[in-house]
Design a protein around this motif. Structure first.
Motif, PDB file in Angstrom:
ATOM      1  N   LEU A   1      70.461 101.261  32.330  1.00  0.00           N
ATOM      2  CA  LEU A   1      70.396 101.271  33.939  1.00  0.00           C
ATOM      3  C   LEU A   1      71.900 102.369  34.286  1.00  0.00           C
ATOM      4  O   LEU A   1      73.420 102.287  33.252  1.00  0.00           O
ATOM      5  CB  LEU A   1      71.569 100.323  35.141  1.00  0.00           C
ATOM      6  N   VAL A   2      71.922 103.488  34.932  1.00  0.00           N
ATOM      7  CA  VAL A   2      72.521 104.330  35.196  1.00  0.00           C
ATOM      8  C   VAL A   2      72.829 104.555  36.500  1.00  0.00           C
ATOM      9  O   VAL A   2      72.083 104.866  36.948  1.00  0.00           O
ATOM     10  CB  VAL A   2      71.977 105.527  34.540  1.00  0.00           C
ATOM     11  N   GLY A   3      74.582 104.491  36.550  1.00  0.00           N
ATOM     12  CA  GLY A   3      74.369 103.544  38.504  1.00  0.00           C
ATOM     13  C   GLY A   3      74.792 105.336  38.248  1.00  0.00           C
ATOM     14  O   GLY A   3      76.287 105.127  37.589  1.00  0.00           O
ATOM     15  N   ALA A   4      75.240 105.734  39.360  1.00  0.00           N
ATOM     16  CA  ALA A   4      76.234 106.625  40.240  1.00  0.00           C
ATOM     17  C   ALA A   4      76.370 106.415  42.017  1.00  0.00           C
ATOM     18  O   ALA A   4      75.740 105.882  42.824  1.00  0.00           O
ATOM     19  CB  ALA A   4      75.203 107.946  40.343  1.00  0.00           C
ATOM     20  N   THR A   5      77.950 106.504  41.808  1.00  0.00           N
ATOM     21  CA  THR A   5      78.553 106.181  43.053  1.00  0.00           C
ATOM     22  C   THR A   5      79.771 107.475  43.444  1.00  0.00           C
ATOM     23  O   THR A   5      80.162 107.813  42.390  1.00  0.00           O
ATOM     24  CB  THR A   5      79.446 105.099  42.861  1.00  0.00           C
ATOM     25  N   THR A   6      79.569 107.529  44.488  1.00  0.00           N
ATOM     26  CA  THR A   6      80.652 108.606  45.154  1.00  0.00           C
ATOM     27  C   THR A   6      82.190 107.957  45.324  1.00  0.00           C
ATOM     28  O   THR A   6      82.911 108.315  45.884  1.00  0.00           O
ATOM     29  CB  THR A   6      80.529 109.075  46.715  1.00  0.00           C
ATOM     30  N   ARG A   7      81.764 106.577  45.687  1.00  0.00           N
ATOM     31  CA  ARG A   7      82.820 106.078  46.016  1.00  0.00           C
ATOM     32  C   ARG A   7      83.032 104.626  45.051  1.00  0.00           C
ATOM     33  O   ARG A   7      82.254 103.413  45.673  1.00  0.00           O
ATOM     34  CB  ARG A   7      82.679 104.972  47.392  1.00  0.00           C
ATOM     35  N   SER A   8      83.353 104.348  43.940  1.00  0.00           N
ATOM     36  CA  SER A   8      83.633 103.446  42.831  1.00  0.00           C
ATOM     37  C   SER A   8      84.620 102.149  43.483  1.00  0.00           C
ATOM     38  O   SER A   8      84.169 101.101  42.823  1.00  0.00           O
ATOM     39  CB  SER A   8      84.236 103.792  41.921  1.00  0.00           C
ATOM     40  N   GLY A   9      85.252 102.328  44.708  1.00  0.00           N
ATOM     41  CA  GLY A   9      86.206 101.501  44.560  1.00  0.00           C
ATOM     42  C   GLY A   9      85.403  99.816  46.080  1.00  0.00           C
ATOM     43  O   GLY A   9      86.117  99.165  46.439  1.00  0.00           O
ATOM     44  N   LEU A  10      84.221 100.777  46.376  1.00  0.00           N
ATOM     45  CA  LEU A  10      83.001  99.800  46.890  1.00  0.00           C
ATOM     46  C   LEU A  10      82.401  99.055  46.441  1.00  0.00           C
ATOM     47  O   LEU A  10      81.555  98.558  46.922  1.00  0.00           O
ATOM     48  CB  LEU A  10      82.067 100.537  47.964  1.00  0.00           C
ATOM     49  N   LEU A  11      82.158  99.318  44.598  1.00  0.00           N
ATOM     50  CA  LEU A  11      81.551  98.352  44.692  1.00  0.00           C
ATOM     51  C   LEU A  11      82.063  97.191  43.837  1.00  0.00           C
ATOM     52  O   LEU A  11      83.532  97.127  44.155  1.00  0.00           O
ATOM     53  CB  LEU A  11      81.223  99.318  42.717  1.00  0.00           C
ATOM     54  N   THR A  12      81.242  96.118  43.511  1.00  0.00           N
ATOM     55  CA  THR A  12      82.303  94.549  43.465  1.00  0.00           C
ATOM     56  C   THR A  12      82.817  94.670  42.112  1.00  0.00           C
ATOM     57  O   THR A  12      82.240  95.046  41.452  1.00  0.00           O
ATOM     58  CB  THR A  12      81.284  93.544  43.909  1.00  0.00           C
ATOM     59  N   GLY A  13      83.404  93.962  41.620  1.00  0.00           N
ATOM     60  CA  GLY A  13      83.934  93.216  40.893  1.00  0.00           C
ATOM     61  C   GLY A  13      82.777  93.257  39.876  1.00  0.00           C
ATOM     62  O   GLY A  13      82.876  93.623  38.747  1.00  0.00           O
TER      63      GLY A  13
END
Length: 348
Positions: A156-168
Motif C-alpha cells: 500500500l502506498v498512501g499519500a496525504t497532504t495533511r498527515s496530522g489528520l491520520l489516525t495513530g
C-alpha cells in the motif's frame, strides 16, 4: 554554458505523442527529494532481494511535490501492477474489499488523500495491511456473518497532504513514512530543462531560471507555467523560451516575480490597504477579496506565510515587512518581521 544556450529539444516519438509524460518513471529520473529517493531505493532493493513485497509506504507533503509520481515509480521499480484510488472514493468497507480482493500478488495499491478514507473502510484496511486478510460481513443484525477472505500480498502506498489528520493506528501500520519538501530553485531549473526536452520546447538557461523562480518550489506549478510560457513563445514570440519571453508571458498570466498570482496579491493588498497591515480575522479577509475562507486559508496563506509575506498571530493575520515592501509600500515601524522561509528553502 552561457545564458543564451538553448537546451536540446530532441525527443523520441513516444515522448512527442502527448505531453503526457513529463513525469519520471524511475527513481534515477526523479529530481530532488534526495533523502526520500535514497531511502526508497534501499527499501525497494532490499525487498526485491528477499523476493517479498516491500513494507507499506506513506508519503506526506503539500500538493504537487510528486507523491503520485513516486507511487507509480514504486510500481515501475517493482515491475508490478498498480491500482489507484482515493480516500473520498472509498465510502464503504465493501468498496475497499472489492479492490483488495482483485489485487494480484505483489501489486501496488495507491490511495491518494488517504486521511479522508471512511472509518469502516479504514478499520478493514488494518487487517489487510497486517495479515493480508479481510473480513466481509454478510447480512445484518444477529444473523450477520463475517466471512474471512485472503488477500494477495501487496504494497500500500498512501499519500496525504495533511498527515496530522491520520489516525495513530493507521500511521503505525506503515513501515516507511516520508515527507516531501518544497523544491529549491536549482532543482526546479533541472526539472524544467527535462520537461522542456520531453515536450520539445526550446528553452534557454535564463528562461528556465525565470520560470523556476516563480514556481513556488512546486514541480506541478513549474510544469504548468512552462506550458503557458510555451504557448506565449509560439504565438507571440520566436518559439524559444528565454528570459524576456518568460517574463512577458508570466505577466500576461498574472504571476509576479515571487510567484504570487492574482488572488495572492489581492489578499496581501487587502491586508495592507484595507486593514493597515492587520491583524484581521480570516473570514473578514476572505470577504474583502470575495473568496471563501477555506480558499484563502488553504490556497493562498500557506505560500504567503512560507514566503514571509504574511504571518498568523493569535489576533489574526498580519502583513510582514516583506509583504509591505513587495507591494511597493513603506511599512510602519511596528510591522511584524517575518523570515523569508521560502527563499531559504526551509520547510515551515
Amino acid at each position: 554554458m552561457t545564458d543564451d544556450h538553448v537546451v536540446s529539444a530532441y525527443v523520441t516519438d513516444a515522448e512527442l505523442d502527448a505531453e503526457a509524460s513529463v513525469r519520471p518513471r524511475r527513481l534515477a529520473e526523479f529530481i530532488a527529494q534526495h533523502r526520500v529517493r535514497d531511502q526508497l531505493d534501499l527499501l525497494l532493493k532490499g525487498a526485491m532481494g528477499r523476493g517479498t513485497p516491500p513494507d507499506h509506504i506513506l508519503l506526506s507533503g503539500p500538493p504537487g511535490l510528486g507523491k503520485t509520481t513516486l507511487a507509480n515509480i514504486v510500481a515501475s521499480e517493482l515491475n508490478a501492477g498498480i491500482r489507484t484510488t482515493s480516500g473520498p472514493a472509498i465510502e464503504r468497507s465493501g468498496d475497499l474489499a472489492a479492490i483488495l480482493t482483485s489485487l494480484a500478488e505483489g501489486d501496488v495499491l495507491f490511495i491518494d488523500e488517504i486521511h479522508r478514507i471512511a472509518k469502516p473502510a479504514e478499520e478493514l484496511l488494518y487487517s489487510a495491511m497486517e495479515d493480508f486478510r479481510v473480513d466481509v460481513v454478510v447480512g445484518k443484525g444477529p444473523g450477520a456473518t463475517a466471512i474471512p477472505l485472503d488477500v494477495e500480498p501487496f504494497t500500500l502506498v498512501g499519500a496525504t497532504t495533511r498527515s496530522g489528520l491520520l489516525t495513530g493506528p493507521m500511521r503505525d501500520r506503515f513501515g516507511f513514512v516520508a515527507h516531501l519538501d518544497f523544491y529549491a530553485p536549482a532543482d526546479l531549473h533541472l526539472l524544467l530543462q527535462r520537461s522542456a526536452r520531453i515536450l520539445g520546447v526550446p528553452i534557454t538557461e535564463d528562461g528556465a531560471a525565470e520560470i523556476a523562480g516563480r514556481s513556488r518550489g512546486t514541480p506541478r506549478i513549474a510544469n504548468r507555467l512552462l506550458r503557458r510560457v510555451r504557448d506565449f513563445a509560439e504565438v507571440r514570440g520566436s518559439g524559444v523560451v528565454d528570459q524576456a519571453t518568460a517574463r512577458a508571458a508570466l505577466k500576461v498570466y498574472d504571476v509576479d516575480e515571487r510567484g504570487l498570482d492574482r488572488l495572492d496579491r489581492a489578499v496581501l493588498t487587502a491586508l495592507v490597504d484595507s486593514f493597515r497591515g492587520g491583524p484581521v480575522g480570516l473570514s473578514t479577509l476572505a470577504v474583502a477579496v470575495g473568496e471563501q475562507s477555506d480558499t484563502v486559508e488553504e490556497v493562498c496563506e500557506p505560500f504567503l506565510v512560507r514566503a514571509g509575506l504574511l504571518a498568523r498571530t493569535p489576533r489574526g493575520r498580519v502583513a510582514t515587512e516583506a509583504g509591505w515592501r513587495h507591494l511597493g509600500r513603506t511599512p510602519p515601524e511596528t510591522v511584524v518581521q517575518q523570515p523569508d522561509l521560502f527563499s531559504r528553502g526551509v520547510d515551515s
